[in-house]
Motif scaffolding. Structure first.
Motif, PDB file in Angstrom:
ATOM      1  N   GLN A  63      31.106  30.552  32.077  1.00 55.90           N
ATOM      2  CA  GLN A  63      32.441  30.116  32.498  1.00 55.90           C
ATOM      3  C   GLN A  63      33.469  31.125  31.988  1.00 55.90           C
ATOM      4  N   ASP A  64      33.743  32.109  32.815  1.00 61.69           N
ATOM      5  CA  ASP A  64      34.683  33.164  32.469  1.00 61.69           C
ATOM      6  C   ASP A  64      35.350  33.623  33.762  1.00 61.69           C
ATOM      7  N   ASN A  65      36.641  33.866  33.708  1.00 58.81           N
ATOM      8  CA  ASN A  65      37.380  34.277  34.905  1.00 58.81           C
ATOM      9  C   ASN A  65      36.938  35.622  35.469  1.00 58.81           C
TER      10      ASN A  65
ATOM     11  N   ARG B 241      18.176  34.806  32.373  1.00 59.64           N
ATOM     12  CA  ARG B 241      18.713  33.441  32.445  1.00 59.64           C
ATOM     13  C   ARG B 241      19.250  32.980  31.087  1.00 59.64           C
ATOM     14  N   ILE B 242      18.560  33.346  30.020  1.00 62.03           N
ATOM     15  CA  ILE B 242      19.012  32.985  28.670  1.00 62.03           C
ATOM     16  C   ILE B 242      20.384  33.592  28.394  1.00 62.03           C
ATOM     17  N   LEU B 243      20.622  34.793  28.885  1.00 63.42           N
ATOM     18  CA  LEU B 243      21.902  35.462  28.644  1.00 63.42           C
ATOM     19  C   LEU B 243      23.071  34.726  29.299  1.00 63.42           C
ATOM     20  N   GLY B 244      22.800  33.828  30.205  1.00 62.53           N
ATOM     21  CA  GLY B 244      23.840  33.006  30.808  1.00 62.53           C
ATOM     22  C   GLY B 244      24.444  31.997  29.842  1.00 62.53           C
ATOM     23  N   THR B 245      23.878  31.883  28.650  1.00 64.69           N
ATOM     24  CA  THR B 245      24.448  30.997  27.628  1.00 64.69           C
ATOM     25  C   THR B 245      25.292  31.785  26.628  1.00 64.69           C
ATOM     26  N   ASP B 246      25.483  33.040  26.890  1.00 65.62           N
ATOM     27  CA  ASP B 246      26.275  33.904  26.016  1.00 65.62           C
ATOM     28  C   ASP B 246      27.665  34.070  26.628  1.00 65.62           C
ATOM     29  N   THR B 247      28.475  34.897  26.023  1.00 64.37           N
ATOM     30  CA  THR B 247      29.798  35.189  26.565  1.00 64.37           C
ATOM     31  C   THR B 247      29.695  36.331  27.578  1.00 64.37           C
ATOM     32  N   PHE B 248      30.648  36.375  28.493  1.00 66.46           N
ATOM     33  CA  PHE B 248      30.690  37.469  29.450  1.00 66.46           C
ATOM     34  C   PHE B 248      30.961  38.787  28.731  1.00 66.46           C
ATOM     35  N   LYS B 249      31.804  38.737  27.736  1.00 70.44           N
ATOM     36  CA  LYS B 249      32.134  39.959  27.005  1.00 70.44           C
ATOM     37  C   LYS B 249      30.893  40.592  26.393  1.00 70.44           C
TER      38      LYS B 249
END
Length: 191
Positions: free
Chosen positions: A108-110, A70-78
């Motif tokens: 929030q990433d396409n 869940r914490i990783l959801g605050t990072d970038t998709f890349k």
């Protein structure tokens, strides 16, 4: 310092999950809170590094790994997408899949909608994945494309999700949804 278990539970399961459930993008809110404190911004980068390690640590309890995801959801998709995507595989523990889906839908990433849709058949948490896709117009469009292209079965969507699609702010989206699911679904009537 390393990120200990209780902090992972508070941050991932409490703060991030709570923000997401309220419709707030966790990454944006955390950035806003940390903005006036550059030293905490560096600490947050370390939290993300430790969370990535903890998510993959099979010696840890599943619940701790879920909160780390869940914490990783605050990072970038890349950066965190590759970690999260491996937890969408077919034979992954359902709690870890859920943590990954929830984290992905906080990013929030396409690339996120397609990542979820391409793994949709593997998911034990299809309703959560659908709710996550409905958070953005890009996710809504990708979901409708997937149903139209028969990559996702219309029967796998809840009546609440269909109603939400049929009441979307975009008239084009409402029209597509009504065409796919029938106009009577907008009123919430059963299939």
């Amino acid at each position: 310092e390393t990120l200990d278990r209780w902090r992972v539970v508070v941050i991932g399961g409490g703060i991030i999950n709570g923000l997401s459930q309220r419709g707030i993008w966790p990454k944006d809110r955390i950035a806003e809170l940390l903005q006036p404190k550059p030293s905490l911004q560096k600490d947050w980068a370390n939290v993300l590094d430790h969370a990535a390690t903890m998510a993959d640590d099979e010696a840890l309890p599943i619940g701790i790994r879920y909160d780390a995801l869940r914490i990783l959801g605050t990072d970038t998709f890349k950066r965190s997408g590759p970690i999260l995507l491996k937890y969408l595989a077919k034979d992954i523990d359902s709690e870890l899949q859920l943590g990954s889906v929830c984290a992905l839908t906080d990013i929030q990433d396409n690339a996120v909608p397609e990542a979820i849709i391409s793994n949709f058949p593997n998911l034990s948490c299809k309703a959560d994945a659908t709710r996550g896709l409905l958070r953005t117009q890009a996710g809504v469009n990708a979901l409708l494309d997937a149903v139209e292209g028969e990559r996702i079965s219309a029967s796998s969507l809840s009546s609440e999700s269909i109603t939400e699609l049929q009441r979307n702010e975009s008239s084009e989206t409402r029209s597509r949804a009504r065409s796919l699911f029938g106009a009577d679904r907008a009123a919430g009537s059963p299939k």
